[in-house]
Design an enzyme around this catalytic site. Sequence first.
Site, short mmCIF file in Angstrom:
data_model
loop_
_atom_site.label_atom_id
_atom_site.label_comp_id
_atom_site.label_asym_id
_atom_site.label_seq_id
_atom_site.Cartn_x
_atom_site.Cartn_y
_atom_site.Cartn_z
N HIS A 56 0.83 -1.27 -0.04
CA HIS A 56 -0.44 0.08 -0.22
C HIS A 56 0.88 1.12 -0.07
O HIS A 56 1.74 1.19 0.25
CB HIS A 56 -0.90 0.02 1.13
CG HIS A 56 -2.31 -0.93 1.00
ND1 HIS A 56 -2.77 -0.66 1.90
CD2 HIS A 56 -2.11 -2.20 0.26
CE1 HIS A 56 -3.75 -1.74 1.99
NE2 HIS A 56 -3.25 -2.95 0.59
N GLU A 58 1.61 3.83 2.07
CA GLU A 58 2.06 4.36 3.47
C GLU A 58 2.53 3.21 3.31
O GLU A 58 4.07 4.28 4.16
CB GLU A 58 0.02 4.65 3.99
CG GLU A 58 -0.73 5.12 3.75
CD GLU A 58 -2.04 4.62 3.31
OE1 GLU A 58 -2.83 5.00 3.11
OE2 GLU A 58 -1.79 3.60 3.09
N CYS A 86 -6.15 2.16 5.83
CA CYS A 86 -6.36 0.94 5.77
C CYS A 86 -5.90 1.01 6.87
O CYS A 86 -4.91 1.19 8.19
CB CYS A 86 -6.79 -0.59 4.76
SG CYS A 86 -4.49 -0.91 5.02
N CYS A 89 -2.12 -0.50 7.31
CA CYS A 89 -1.63 1.27 7.35
C CYS A 89 -1.53 2.07 8.38
O CYS A 89 -0.49 2.51 8.53
CB CYS A 89 -2.21 1.35 6.23
SG CYS A 89 -1.61 1.34 4.53
#
Length: 164
Positions: A56, A58, A86, A89
């Site tokens: 992801h 992040e 999410c 993250c």
Amino acid sequence: MTVIATAQVYLARSIELATANVMNSGGPFGAVVVTVDGQAFDGVNRVTATNDPTAHAEVTAIRRACAELGRFELKGATLYTSCEPCPMCLASALWARVEGVVFAADRHDAASVGFDDAVFYEYFEKGQPAAVMPVRKLALDGPEAPAVLQPFTTWNTLKTRIDY
């Protein structure tokens, strides 16, 4: 430049990264880690491009910042991200000791185009994790039982360990 103006610049950068990443076989997510001294580290979503469900934006920004800074914590840093992080993250930011997170779009905006993480948020928020994915502890019997704590015992006696 004021703190708010600076935050808007980095948030706008995360959105630019996300948009460009869509045209580079990536997901529509971008992030920037900014350290206390103003160093900025970009990250974009590479989940489908690299077949890595943890890639992801992040997480890639945190990984990059830590690798380039040569440390595993980002105390005092701020994570700017194009979309609400999410749970994975958020947990990554917590483990990195990021001071704060600023995001643009929220989870509902992401869900409106097919990125529905609601079930992951519910996993933690509703207190019914078994409904999503069973996670259970299995007690070892017999001579293997004491081995459960062996990694921690070994860690605790290691003089050269690096606490985190």
